[in-house]
Design a protein around this motif. Structure first.
Motif, PDB file in Angstrom:
ATOM      1  N   ALA A  46       0.857  -1.178   0.000  1.00  0.00           N
ATOM      2  CA  ALA A  46       0.000   0.000   0.000  1.00  0.00           C
ATOM      3  C   ALA A  46       0.892   1.226   0.000  1.00  0.00           C
ATOM      4  O   ALA A  46       1.949   1.238   0.643  1.00  0.00           O
ATOM      5  CB  ALA A  46      -0.926  -0.009   1.211  1.00  0.00           C
ATOM      6  N   SER A  47       0.476   2.277  -0.693  1.00  0.00           N
ATOM      7  CA  SER A  47       1.296   3.466  -0.856  1.00  0.00           C
ATOM      8  C   SER A  47       0.558   4.706  -0.382  1.00  0.00           C
ATOM      9  O   SER A  47      -0.670   4.819  -0.509  1.00  0.00           O
ATOM     10  CB  SER A  47       1.683   3.649  -2.329  1.00  0.00           C
ATOM     11  N   SER A  48       1.327   5.663   0.137  1.00  0.00           N
ATOM     12  CA  SER A  48       0.767   6.954   0.529  1.00  0.00           C
ATOM     13  C   SER A  48       0.514   7.844  -0.672  1.00  0.00           C
ATOM     14  O   SER A  48      -0.130   8.890  -0.541  1.00  0.00           O
ATOM     15  CB  SER A  48       1.742   7.675   1.464  1.00  0.00           C
ATOM     16  N   LEU A  49       1.049   7.473  -1.846  1.00  0.00           N
ATOM     17  CA  LEU A  49       1.114   8.355  -3.007  1.00  0.00           C
ATOM     18  C   LEU A  49       1.920   9.597  -2.629  1.00  0.00           C
ATOM     19  O   LEU A  49       2.723   9.559  -1.702  1.00  0.00           O
ATOM     20  CB  LEU A  49      -0.286   8.679  -3.513  1.00  0.00           C
ATOM     21  N   THR A  50       1.736  10.720  -3.299  1.00  0.00           N
ATOM     22  CA  THR A  50       2.576  11.883  -3.046  1.00  0.00           C
ATOM     23  C   THR A  50       2.185  12.560  -1.737  1.00  0.00           C
ATOM     24  O   THR A  50       1.010  12.846  -1.508  1.00  0.00           O
ATOM     25  CB  THR A  50       2.459  12.896  -4.202  1.00  0.00           C
ATOM     26  N   THR A  51       3.163  12.832  -0.894  1.00  0.00           N
ATOM     27  CA  THR A  51       2.900  13.444   0.406  1.00  0.00           C
ATOM     28  C   THR A  51       3.146  14.953   0.359  1.00  0.00           C
ATOM     29  O   THR A  51       3.772  15.478  -0.557  1.00  0.00           O
ATOM     30  CB  THR A  51       3.811  12.850   1.487  1.00  0.00           C
ATOM     31  N   GLU A  52       2.651  15.652   1.360  1.00  0.00           N
ATOM     32  CA  GLU A  52       2.903  17.078   1.530  1.00  0.00           C
ATOM     33  C   GLU A  52       4.129  17.279   2.420  1.00  0.00           C
ATOM     34  O   GLU A  52       4.533  16.384   3.155  1.00  0.00           O
ATOM     35  CB  GLU A  52       1.685  17.767   2.152  1.00  0.00           C
ATOM     36  N   SER A  53       4.695  18.495   2.371  1.00  0.00           N
ATOM     37  CA  SER A  53       5.895  18.763   3.154  1.00  0.00           C
ATOM     38  C   SER A  53       5.981  20.253   3.465  1.00  0.00           C
ATOM     39  O   SER A  53       5.959  21.074   2.556  1.00  0.00           O
ATOM     40  CB  SER A  53       7.143  18.331   2.373  1.00  0.00           C
ATOM     41  N   ASN A  54       6.066  20.604   4.761  1.00  0.00           N
ATOM     42  CA  ASN A  54       6.158  22.020   5.116  1.00  0.00           C
ATOM     43  C   ASN A  54       6.823  22.261   6.476  1.00  0.00           C
ATOM     44  O   ASN A  54       6.637  23.307   7.083  1.00  0.00           O
ATOM     45  CB  ASN A  54       4.765  22.656   5.139  1.00  0.00           C
ATOM     46  N   ARG A  55       7.560  21.283   6.984  1.00  0.00           N
ATOM     47  CA  ARG A  55       8.295  21.360   8.253  1.00  0.00           C
ATOM     48  C   ARG A  55       7.435  21.055   9.473  1.00  0.00           C
ATOM     49  O   ARG A  55       7.960  20.963  10.574  1.00  0.00           O
ATOM     50  CB  ARG A  55       9.001  22.711   8.417  1.00  0.00           C
ATOM     51  N   PHE A  56       6.120  20.924   9.318  1.00  0.00           N
ATOM     52  CA  PHE A  56       5.287  20.499  10.431  1.00  0.00           C
ATOM     53  C   PHE A  56       5.230  18.978  10.468  1.00  0.00           C
ATOM     54  O   PHE A  56       5.262  18.322   9.427  1.00  0.00           O
ATOM     55  CB  PHE A  56       3.871  21.058  10.290  1.00  0.00           C
ATOM     56  N   VAL A  57       5.106  18.416  11.646  1.00  0.00           N
ATOM     57  CA  VAL A  57       5.097  16.957  11.791  1.00  0.00           C
ATOM     58  C   VAL A  57       3.809  16.373  11.203  1.00  0.00           C
ATOM     59  O   VAL A  57       2.706  16.858  11.456  1.00  0.00           O
ATOM     60  CB  VAL A  57       5.230  16.560  13.268  1.00  0.00           C
ATOM     61  N   ASP A  58       3.974  15.319  10.406  1.00  0.00           N
ATOM     62  CA  ASP A  58       2.853  14.594   9.807  1.00  0.00           C
ATOM     63  C   ASP A  58       2.950  13.129  10.195  1.00  0.00           C
ATOM     64  O   ASP A  58       4.040  12.611  10.457  1.00  0.00           O
ATOM     65  CB  ASP A  58       2.890  14.681   8.274  1.00  0.00           C
TER      66      ASP A  58
END
Length: 401
Positions: free
Chosen positions: A249-261
């Motif tokens: 299973a894949s997350s596909l493309t993730t977001e990124s902005n320095r906040f913890v996910d």
């Protein structure tokens, strides 16, 4: 994006350090979703230093809160991640100044590094083995502060700072996160578009595995959002080295902005001896920094399937009251197995309606259709059609029934 062929090559060829009996079946794997930007609007950890009345911002992943929508338990005081297990790597705590340690990195198992930047690992009994697959553990840079899992598990202790010296009011217990990054231990570079994904962590299921549990993957919260994986995958492998991919299973493309996910994957029907591994690909497909850091993992046992499929109110009969539960919660994200979620995917949707319709009229003693099965709704009897009409189902949506 990487293909199952790439996953197979990475997780079978690269992760040869782990061995075990081939899996004889396929567990169910599903990407459940992501809890982005945990902790509010400020960069976690960026609190004023030296002022005891203005504490650090600390990510509340272990603090019960309504924002933790993927928690296994939907009750006040219990809605937090990693209830049944967790693993954090390269952590650091330096009260009262959280950033006194210089940045450092080492290979997994380095005793000097781990004495300064310890791994915090508490796995449930049904995880019989776990192993770092990355080539490098990094800590001490400008990474986020997160709940200390050894001191926080539910209600946040705001008075913790008052027991420290010097005192800090309103300061919950924290650790500075570290990350697993670099190439993996077998030479795969996550930042190379033509390369295979890089392994980060793997585990083996032992005896007593629950039917349904959730694996959380903690990312971001670093001083450079480019060092966050573009894609995360969880795969079951029949055997490490010479085996085959059983499922992924894949997350596909993730977001990124320095906040913890946190990204969550659900595993259903795992059995003793099954192996699972997490792999990543980097955002930058051309420049090789060996990045794509992963900070930690959580394990949460999810509710098991109800005794009677379609019985959403738990009274032992599939009837109109269960349709009402489904209707009132349709499209909502819920705790898996509750509020009309018959297939345990955490979302009340069409398949949950189909489970109800297929089992309408059944009681505990009846033959039932198991949740999660692939359902084709049979031609309903007159009673079901009349009921759907009375309850307004047919006017709300077009159904194949």
């Amino acid at each position: 994006m990487f293909t199952n062929t790439m996953i197979r090559a990475c997780l079978l060829g690269a992760l040869t350090a782990m061995t075990g009996a081939p899996a004889a079946h396929a567990a169910g794997l599903q990407y459940a979703g992501a809890d982005y930007d945990i902790g509010g609007t400020f960069f976690p950890g960026a609190g004023p230093q030296g002022n005891p009345n203005q504490p650090y911002v600390v990510v509340p992943w272990r603090t019960s809160g309504v924002g933790n929508q993927f928690a296994a338990v939907d009750e006040d005081g219990e809605r937090y991640y990693g209830r049944d297990g967790y693993a954090l790597f390269g952590t650091r705590h330096d009260y009262p100044s959280a950033y006194v340690a210089p940045g450092s990195s080492a290979s997994p198992g380095d005793p000097i590094f781990e004495s300064l930047f310890p791994n915090l690992i508490e796995m449930p009994d049904f995880i019989s083995d776990q192993q770092v697959l990355a080539s490098r553990i990094v800590g001490g840079y400008g990474y986020a502060l997160i709940d200390d899992p050894t001191l926080t598990s539910g209600i946040r202790d705001w008075a913790w700072g008052e027991s420290q010296s010097p005192q800090s009011f309103g300061q919950p217990p924290y650790v500075q996160l570290g990350i697993l990054d670099g190439w993996d231990q077998f030479g795969n570079d996550p930042a190379n578009a033509d390369s295979l994904p890089a392994g980060r962590w793997g585990f083996r299921v032992g005896a007593g595995s629950p039917d349904h549990f959730r694996v959380g993957v903690m990312v971001d919260g670093t001083d450079n959002s480019d060092f966050v994986p573009e894609e995360i995958v969880l795969a079951q492998v029949s055997a490490f080295g010479g085996g085959s991919i059983v499922g992924s299973a894949s997350s596909l493309t993730t977001e990124s902005n320095r906040f913890v996910d946190m990204h969550f994957f659900d595993i259903t029907g795992a059995q003793e001896g099954d192996f699972f591994a997490v792999g990543v690909k980097a955002r930058d497909g051309e420049v090789s920094y060996g990045n794509s850091g992963v900070s930690g993992f959580t394990i949460d046992v999810l509710p098991e399937a109800p005794a009677l499929a379609g019985d959403y109110n738990g009274n032992g009969t599939v009837d109109a009251a269960d349709f009402t539960v489904w209707r009132d919660n349709e499209t909502l994200t819920v705790t898996p197995g509750t509020m009309g979620d018959g297939n345990l995917d955490g979302v009340v949707g069409d398949e949950d309606y189909n489970i109800w319709a297929s089992n309408f009229g059944n009681t505990i003693a009846s033959t039932i259709t198991p949740p999660g099965a692939s359902l084709s709704v049979p031609e309903p009897g007159a009673g079901v059609l009349l009921l759907a009409s009375v309850l307004g189902c047919s006017s709300r949506r077009k159904r194949s029934v």
